[in-house]
Scaffold this active site. Sequence first.
Site, PDB file in Angstrom:
ATOM      1  N   ILE A 190      28.274   6.187  74.884  1.00  0.00           N
ATOM      2  CA  ILE A 190      29.318   7.201  75.020  1.00  0.00           C
ATOM      3  C   ILE A 190      30.020   7.361  73.674  1.00  0.00           C
ATOM      4  CG2 ILE A 190      31.425   7.885  76.232  1.00  0.00           C
ATOM      5  CD1 ILE A 190      30.574   5.985  78.514  1.00  0.00           C
ATOM      6  N   ARG A 191      29.803   8.503  73.018  1.00  0.00           N
ATOM      7  CA  ARG A 191      30.363   8.718  71.669  1.00  0.00           C
ATOM      8  C   ARG A 191      30.095   7.491  70.800  1.00  0.00           C
ATOM      9  NH1 ARG A 191      36.382  10.641  71.331  1.00  0.00           N
ATOM     10  NH2 ARG A 191      35.718  10.890  69.184  1.00  0.00           N
TER      11      ARG A 191
ATOM     12  N   HIS B 284      27.762   0.261  76.226  1.00  0.00           N
ATOM     13  CA  HIS B 284      28.787  -0.264  77.135  1.00  0.00           C
ATOM     14  C   HIS B 284      28.149  -1.076  78.273  1.00  0.00           C
ATOM     15  CE1 HIS B 284      32.317   2.192  75.778  1.00  0.00           C
ATOM     16  NE2 HIS B 284      31.347   2.969  75.321  1.00  0.00           N
TER      17      HIS B 284
ATOM     18  N   GLU C 273      29.477  -3.233  80.121  1.00  0.00           N
ATOM     19  CA  GLU C 273      30.440  -3.447  81.204  1.00  0.00           C
ATOM     20  C   GLU C 273      30.371  -2.359  82.259  1.00  0.00           C
ATOM     21  OE1 GLU C 273      32.568  -0.730  78.334  1.00  0.00           O
ATOM     22  OE2 GLU C 273      31.125  -2.386  78.222  1.00  0.00           O
TER      23      GLU C 273
ATOM     24  N   CYS D  94      30.875  -0.722  71.442  1.00  0.00           N
ATOM     25  CA  CYS D  94      31.188   0.648  71.028  1.00  0.00           C
ATOM     26  C   CYS D  94      32.321   0.651  70.000  1.00  0.00           C
ATOM     27  CB  CYS D  94      31.483   1.512  72.245  1.00  0.00           C
ATOM     28  SG  CYS D  94      31.410   3.293  71.890  1.00  0.00           S
TER      29      CYS D  94
ATOM     30  N   GLY E 232      36.377   2.275  73.573  1.00  0.00           N
ATOM     31  CA  GLY E 232      37.569   3.106  73.608  1.00  0.00           C
ATOM     32  C   GLY E 232      37.479   4.092  72.461  1.00  0.00           C
ATOM     33  N   GLU E 233      38.534   4.193  71.675  1.00  0.00           N
ATOM     34  CA  GLU E 233      38.531   5.065  70.500  1.00  0.00           C
ATOM     35  C   GLU E 233      38.982   4.219  69.317  1.00  0.00           C
ATOM     36  OE1 GLU E 233      38.342   7.778  67.728  1.00  0.00           O
ATOM     37  OE2 GLU E 233      40.301   6.872  68.063  1.00  0.00           O
TER      38      GLU E 233
ATOM     39  N   ARG F  22      30.669   6.003  62.722  1.00  0.00           N
ATOM     40  CA  ARG F  22      31.388   6.438  63.924  1.00  0.00           C
ATOM     41  C   ARG F  22      30.734   7.667  64.538  1.00  0.00           C
ATOM     42  NH1 ARG F  22      36.010   8.789  63.243  1.00  0.00           N
ATOM     43  NH2 ARG F  22      36.848   8.328  65.309  1.00  0.00           N
TER      44      ARG F  22
END
Length: 205
Positions: free
Chosen positions: A140-141, A181, A183, A82, A50-51, A111
């Site tokens: 992803i990021r 990730h 998942e 992540c 997520g973030e 990060r």
Amino acid sequence: MTAVPTIGVLALQGDVREHMRALEAAGARALSVRRPDELERVDGIVLPGGESTTMWRLARSFEMLEPLRKRIEAGLPAYGSCAGMIMLADRIRDGVAGQETVGGIDMTVRRNAFGRQVDSFESAVELTGMGDAPYHAVFIRAPWVESVGEAVEVLGRTESGPSAGRIVAVRQGRLIATAFHPELTGDYRVHHYFADLVRRATEEE
């Protein structure tokens, strides 16, 4: 190991449903966790992607940050992917002012180390203890791990590209974390690995 562990997914933000589906495919009972009383019902916890700054602020708002810290310090198995990896890190680089983590893994995480959303990519990663075939990882990021303490086992590094050799999967005792990730891939080896870790932990208690 035939016991069916109950593994929670912190359901404040991120890939909650995808993790729950992967945990069930790995033979666990998945439970959405938003409140401290729900946390007390699980044998292990997943901190999803997520973030990380949003997850930290929501964990504070929902009064989950301290309960998570206490249960993990007491031996609750946890897996972070992540943003969840950042949440399990003892130290962060490039965090926002005042950003806190749950902690537990003696590592320094940067990060957004691989770049912004547009720089998301896929790469093969060799994962220790999760079969011989390379894992097709989705970043992803994503963060990466800049350094680890002596108690931390490196489980995987990126294999190619300008960031080849970066640490992207680690374990310290009952805690594991990945920068990618799993998942999202349909390859549930990481979730099987964590579910087995949780089973062993429940048998030891």
